[in-house]
Motif scaffolding. Sequence first.
Motif, PDB file in Angstrom:
ATOM      1  N   THR A 256      11.649  39.039   3.700  1.00  0.00           N
ATOM      2  CA  THR A 256      11.476  39.239   5.140  1.00  0.00           C
ATOM      3  C   THR A 256      10.066  39.782   5.414  1.00  0.00           C
ATOM      4  OG1 THR A 256      11.976  41.597   5.472  1.00  0.00           O
ATOM      5  CG2 THR A 256      13.872  40.124   5.167  1.00  0.00           C
ATOM      6  N   MET A 257       9.722  39.737   6.696  1.00  0.00           N
ATOM      7  CA  MET A 257       8.472  40.373   7.111  1.00  0.00           C
ATOM      8  C   MET A 257       8.780  41.652   7.905  1.00  0.00           C
ATOM      9  SD  MET A 257       5.757  37.354   7.683  1.00  0.00           S
ATOM     10  CE  MET A 257       6.288  36.824   9.294  1.00  0.00           C
ATOM     11  N   GLY A 258       9.982  42.183   7.738  1.00  0.00           N
ATOM     12  CA  GLY A 258      10.334  43.439   8.408  1.00  0.00           C
ATOM     13  C   GLY A 258      10.656  43.239   9.874  1.00  0.00           C
TER      14      GLY A 258
ATOM     15  N   GLY B  17      19.792  38.989  12.588  1.00  0.00           N
ATOM     16  CA  GLY B  17      19.578  37.729  11.860  1.00  0.00           C
ATOM     17  C   GLY B  17      19.265  38.022  10.400  1.00  0.00           C
ATOM     18  N   HIS B  18      18.315  38.941  10.171  1.00  0.00           N
ATOM     19  CA  HIS B  18      17.989  39.326   8.791  1.00  0.00           C
ATOM     20  C   HIS B  18      19.217  39.936   8.106  1.00  0.00           C
ATOM     21  CE1 HIS B  18      13.860  39.953  10.711  1.00  0.00           C
ATOM     22  NE2 HIS B  18      13.599  39.071   9.764  1.00  0.00           N
ATOM     23  N   LEU B  19      19.921  40.789   8.864  1.00  0.00           N
ATOM     24  CA  LEU B  19      21.051  41.504   8.239  1.00  0.00           C
ATOM     25  C   LEU B  19      22.149  40.532   7.795  1.00  0.00           C
ATOM     26  CD1 LEU B  19      21.487  44.864  10.185  1.00  0.00           C
ATOM     27  CD2 LEU B  19      19.870  44.246   8.405  1.00  0.00           C
TER      28      LEU B  19
ATOM     29  N   PHE C 273      17.507  32.264   2.883  1.00  0.00           N
ATOM     30  CA  PHE C 273      16.566  31.957   3.964  1.00  0.00           C
ATOM     31  C   PHE C 273      17.357  31.469   5.177  1.00  0.00           C
ATOM     32  CE2 PHE C 273      14.294  31.618   0.024  1.00  0.00           C
ATOM     33  CZ  PHE C 273      13.083  32.229   0.290  1.00  0.00           C
ATOM     34  N   GLY C 274      16.849  31.781   6.377  1.00  0.00           N
ATOM     35  CA  GLY C 274      17.570  31.429   7.591  1.00  0.00           C
ATOM     36  C   GLY C 274      17.242  30.028   8.090  1.00  0.00           C
ATOM     37  N   GLU C 275      18.245  29.387   8.674  1.00  0.00           N
ATOM     38  CA  GLU C 275      18.021  28.075   9.312  1.00  0.00           C
ATOM     39  C   GLU C 275      17.196  28.222  10.585  1.00  0.00           C
ATOM     40  OE1 GLU C 275      21.901  26.302   9.749  1.00  0.00           O
ATOM     41  OE2 GLU C 275      21.938  25.681   7.646  1.00  0.00           O
ATOM     42  N   LYS C 276      17.027  29.448  11.054  1.00  0.00           N
ATOM     43  CA  LYS C 276      16.108  29.692  12.181  1.00  0.00           C
ATOM     44  C   LYS C 276      14.745  29.048  11.883  1.00  0.00           C
ATOM     45  CE  LYS C 276      13.845  32.000  15.481  1.00  0.00           C
ATOM     46  NZ  LYS C 276      12.593  32.343  14.894  1.00  0.00           N
ATOM     47  N   ASP C 277      14.327  29.156  10.614  1.00  0.00           N
ATOM     48  CA  ASP C 277      13.073  28.540  10.155  1.00  0.00           C
ATOM     49  C   ASP C 277      13.458  27.376   9.250  1.00  0.00           C
ATOM     50  OD1 ASP C 277      11.036  30.661  11.136  1.00  0.00           O
ATOM     51  OD2 ASP C 277      12.606  31.816  10.169  1.00  0.00           O
ATOM     52  N   PHE C 278      14.085  26.366   9.842  1.00  0.00           N
ATOM     53  CA  PHE C 278      14.689  25.303   9.037  1.00  0.00           C
ATOM     54  C   PHE C 278      13.630  24.525   8.242  1.00  0.00           C
ATOM     55  CE2 PHE C 278      16.629  21.248   8.070  1.00  0.00           C
ATOM     56  CZ  PHE C 278      17.896  21.625   7.660  1.00  0.00           C
TER      57      PHE C 278
ATOM     58  N   ILE D 137      21.802  30.343  12.003  1.00  0.00           N
ATOM     59  CA  ILE D 137      20.987  31.093  12.967  1.00  0.00           C
ATOM     60  C   ILE D 137      21.854  32.120  13.699  1.00  0.00           C
ATOM     61  CG2 ILE D 137      19.545  30.913  15.045  1.00  0.00           C
ATOM     62  CD1 ILE D 137      18.961  27.997  14.269  1.00  0.00           C
ATOM     63  N   VAL D 138      21.380  33.348  13.753  1.00  0.00           N
ATOM     64  CA  VAL D 138      22.066  34.390  14.530  1.00  0.00           C
ATOM     65  C   VAL D 138      21.352  34.502  15.876  1.00  0.00           C
ATOM     66  CG1 VAL D 138      22.704  36.828  14.621  1.00  0.00           C
ATOM     67  CG2 VAL D 138      22.752  35.604  12.440  1.00  0.00           C
ATOM     68  N   ARG D 139      22.157  34.529  16.948  1.00  0.00           N
ATOM     69  CA  ARG D 139      21.595  34.501  18.303  1.00  0.00           C
ATOM     70  C   ARG D 139      21.932  35.764  19.077  1.00  0.00           C
ATOM     71  NH1 ARG D 139      19.598  29.670  19.352  1.00  0.00           N
ATOM     72  NH2 ARG D 139      20.047  28.082  17.785  1.00  0.00           N
TER      73      ARG D 139
ATOM     74  N   ALA E  73      17.611  32.710  19.998  1.00  0.00           N
ATOM     75  CA  ALA E  73      17.641  32.968  18.557  1.00  0.00           C
ATOM     76  C   ALA E  73      16.980  34.315  18.287  1.00  0.00           C
ATOM     77  CB  ALA E  73      16.905  31.857  17.818  1.00  0.00           C
ATOM     78  N   MET E  74      17.628  35.140  17.475  1.00  0.00           N
ATOM     79  CA  MET E  74      17.027  36.448  17.170  1.00  0.00           C
ATOM     80  C   MET E  74      15.726  36.239  16.415  1.00  0.00           C
ATOM     81  SD  MET E  74      20.005  39.096  16.408  1.00  0.00           S
ATOM     82  CE  MET E  74      21.173  39.417  17.709  1.00  0.00           C
ATOM     83  N   SER E  75      14.745  37.065  16.759  1.00  0.00           N
ATOM     84  CA  SER E  75      13.431  36.975  16.124  1.00  0.00           C
ATOM     85  C   SER E  75      12.725  38.309  16.301  1.00  0.00           C
ATOM     86  CB  SER E  75      12.608  35.871  16.803  1.00  0.00           C
ATOM     87  OG  SER E  75      11.248  36.002  16.456  1.00  0.00           O
TER      88      SER E  75
HETATM   89  P1  AMP Z   1      11.003  36.718   8.900  1.00  0.00           P
HETATM   90  O1  AMP Z   1      11.077  38.212   8.743  1.00  0.00           O
HETATM   91  O2  AMP Z   1      10.854  36.272  10.307  1.00  0.00           O
HETATM   92  O3  AMP Z   1      10.024  36.084   7.952  1.00  0.00           O
HETATM   93  O4  AMP Z   1      12.428  36.188   8.473  1.00  0.00           O
HETATM   94  C1  AMP Z   1      12.955  36.475   7.213  1.00  0.00           C
HETATM   95  C2  AMP Z   1      14.141  35.573   6.986  1.00  0.00           C
HETATM   96  O5  AMP Z   1      15.126  35.816   7.976  1.00  0.00           O
HETATM   97  C3  AMP Z   1      13.778  34.080   7.070  1.00  0.00           C
HETATM   98  O6  AMP Z   1      14.485  33.379   6.064  1.00  0.00           O
HETATM   99  C4  AMP Z   1      14.260  33.712   8.445  1.00  0.00           C
HETATM  100  O7  AMP Z   1      14.594  32.347   8.574  1.00  0.00           O
HETATM  101  C5  AMP Z   1      15.484  34.586   8.584  1.00  0.00           C
HETATM  102  N1  AMP Z   1      15.809  34.785   9.981  1.00  0.00           N
HETATM  103  C6  AMP Z   1      14.987  35.250  10.949  1.00  0.00           C
HETATM  104  N2  AMP Z   1      15.616  35.244  12.141  1.00  0.00           N
HETATM  105  C7  AMP Z   1      16.857  34.734  11.916  1.00  0.00           C
HETATM  106  C8  AMP Z   1      17.984  34.452  12.749  1.00  0.00           C
HETATM  107  N3  AMP Z   1      17.955  34.677  14.055  1.00  0.00           N
HETATM  108  N4  AMP Z   1      19.086  33.949  12.176  1.00  0.00           N
HETATM  109  C9  AMP Z   1      19.126  33.693  10.838  1.00  0.00           C
HETATM  110  N5  AMP Z   1      18.099  33.939  10.010  1.00  0.00           N
HETATM  111  C10 AMP Z   1      16.984  34.451  10.534  1.00  0.00           C
END
Ligand code: AMP
Length: 280
Positions: free
Chosen positions: A28-30, A35-37, A147-152, A176-178, A184-186
């Motif tokens: 993760t990037m923190g 979504g991360h959880l 890895f999340g499908e958010k970043d498919f 993806i968690v919304r 979409a959570m971000s």
């Molecule tokens: P990031 O910190 O944004 O680089 O995300 C770390 C990981 O969490 C990546 O594999 C993302 O695809 C996943 N991720 C981020 N947001 C979501 C989300 N809303 N639902 C599912 N996975 C997510």
Amino acid sequence: MQLINTIKELNSLLESLDKSKTIGLVPTMGALHLGHLSLIEQAVKENDFTIVSIFVNPTQFDNKEDLAKYPNTLNEDISLLKSVSDNLIIFAPNANEIYSGNISSQSYDFEGLENVMEGEFREGHFNGVGTIVEKLLTLTNPTRAYFGEKDFQQLQIIRKLVEIKNLPVTIIGCPIVREPSGLAMSSRNERLSESLRKEAAFIYKTLKSAKEKIGTKSVGYVIHWAKEEFSKHPSLDLEYIKIVDEAKLQAVDTIDKSTKYRAFVAVYAGDVRLIDNIAL
Ligand code: AMP
């Protein structure tokens, strides 16, 4: 819960683990959210040990301002992680530890997956992603990585990375968690004003309608319709919408029942760039 900042500490911890035990890695990037959880919870269920890396990887940012504005919330992240499990290993290195003073990407050939969508609009992004994920996989040698499908597109590229580098890890894609609104959570959602955050729910609403329409209308019609919808929206600016096959991520004109497709969008809400996608 163990917080580790250096590769040396990571190596000695990994050496101390029983080799027959499984390790799940969640990069993760923190600025962690639910979504991360969800990825971390799945990793905890499926493995004896779970490593969560927290590292804002500079080489995957094509835009310096985006990198500078990326939220850094390590203390909150650690509290959230404690609420999931007190048995996690958190690896939170700094850039010098990862890049040894040479902050640059390797160059990869992901067989075209890297040239479309995010690759087209964010130059060098997937070389940066490939570089950090290859480093993390090599450093932690996990049984599974999540890895999340958010970043498919990223997920498919990491599957390709593992295939071309022959890395001994299973890549797990997670749904993806919304937010309740459908957004979409971000980590970037934190940068949206309250009103833009509400309006950004339009992104998923439009993706859902596109999915409904694809049952009866042509791909060209649906893309045209979605572009029109976004153009009428006063505060969202569509960068792209693509309908592609899941395997090669190539734009298609027609849909056949035996192939999996997704619709992808990148949208600016003010100066915040959001991405989302939906299986069709
Ligand atoms: P990031 O910190 O944004 O680089 O995300 C770390 C990981 O969490 C990546 O594999 C993302 O695809 C996943 N991720 C981020 N947001 C979501 C989300 N809303 N639902 C599912 N996975 C997510």
